[in-house]
Enzyme design. Sequence first.
Site, short mmCIF file in Angstrom:
data_model
loop_
_atom_site.label_atom_id
_atom_site.label_comp_id
_atom_site.label_asym_id
_atom_site.label_seq_id
_atom_site.Cartn_x
_atom_site.Cartn_y
_atom_site.Cartn_z
N ARG A 111 1.36 -69.58 -48.36
CA ARG A 111 2.55 -70.84 -49.03
C ARG A 111 3.23 -70.28 -49.17
O ARG A 111 4.43 -70.46 -50.08
CB ARG A 111 1.66 -71.38 -49.81
CG ARG A 111 0.45 -72.95 -49.46
CD ARG A 111 1.13 -73.65 -47.98
NE ARG A 111 0.15 -74.53 -47.72
CZ ARG A 111 -0.52 -74.42 -46.57
NH1 ARG A 111 -0.54 -73.60 -46.06
NH2 ARG A 111 -1.09 -75.42 -46.51
N SER B 176 2.75 -82.02 -49.74
CA SER B 176 2.20 -81.46 -50.91
C SER B 176 2.65 -81.02 -52.83
O SER B 176 3.14 -80.03 -51.59
CB SER B 176 0.91 -80.47 -49.71
OG SER B 176 0.11 -80.06 -51.06
N GLU C 163 4.25 -76.00 -55.26
CA GLU C 163 4.24 -75.37 -53.52
C GLU C 163 6.18 -76.37 -53.07
O GLU C 163 6.92 -75.46 -52.05
CB GLU C 163 3.15 -76.57 -52.29
CG GLU C 163 3.15 -76.36 -51.27
CD GLU C 163 1.55 -76.54 -50.73
OE1 GLU C 163 1.59 -76.37 -49.14
OE2 GLU C 163 1.32 -76.56 -51.41
#
Length: 171
Positions: free
Chosen positions: A45, A94, A164
């Site tokens: 990520r 997310s 995120e």
Amino acid sequence: VGGLVRMNGGAYGSEVADVLETCEVILPGGEMVTLPVGDLGYSYRHCDLPDGAIVVSARFRGRPGDPQEIGAEMDRIAEAREQSQPIRTKTGGSTFKNPEGGKAWELVYAAGCRGMTHGGAQVSEKHTNFLINTGEATSAEIEGLGELVREKVYKNSGIMLDWEIQRVGRP
């Protein structure tokens, strides 16, 4: 594409770094450059895209395969997402990164945050790692709710979740 390239978004066993070849970016000074995937330092990520760079295009590498099999897999993934994620609502996707050895949604759920609201922002009832805009939420309400969730998760588990979602602008 910019957010996916910058954060190495992924799901169902694959992530951007697996298929990205190059991306064109505009640097803060206005210069446009093409960066190969090898120069982006991808990890979970994250990537090392230069600060302030804006991705304007990306080139991805496809994999050859049987069109019917590919279509069936796309349908399977779409159905799985439909069943597990609030895809028909306004979300940023997310919200928190999975911590080492855990799942963010489980920590949010265990902390009692499912359905929690802050102004027009709400923790999804369907998938607790999604913050949704119930109609007229401001960015401050979305971010404020995320911070409240992070605090509750930390008090419940001792784990501080990392965002995120890439947040930009003034706090």
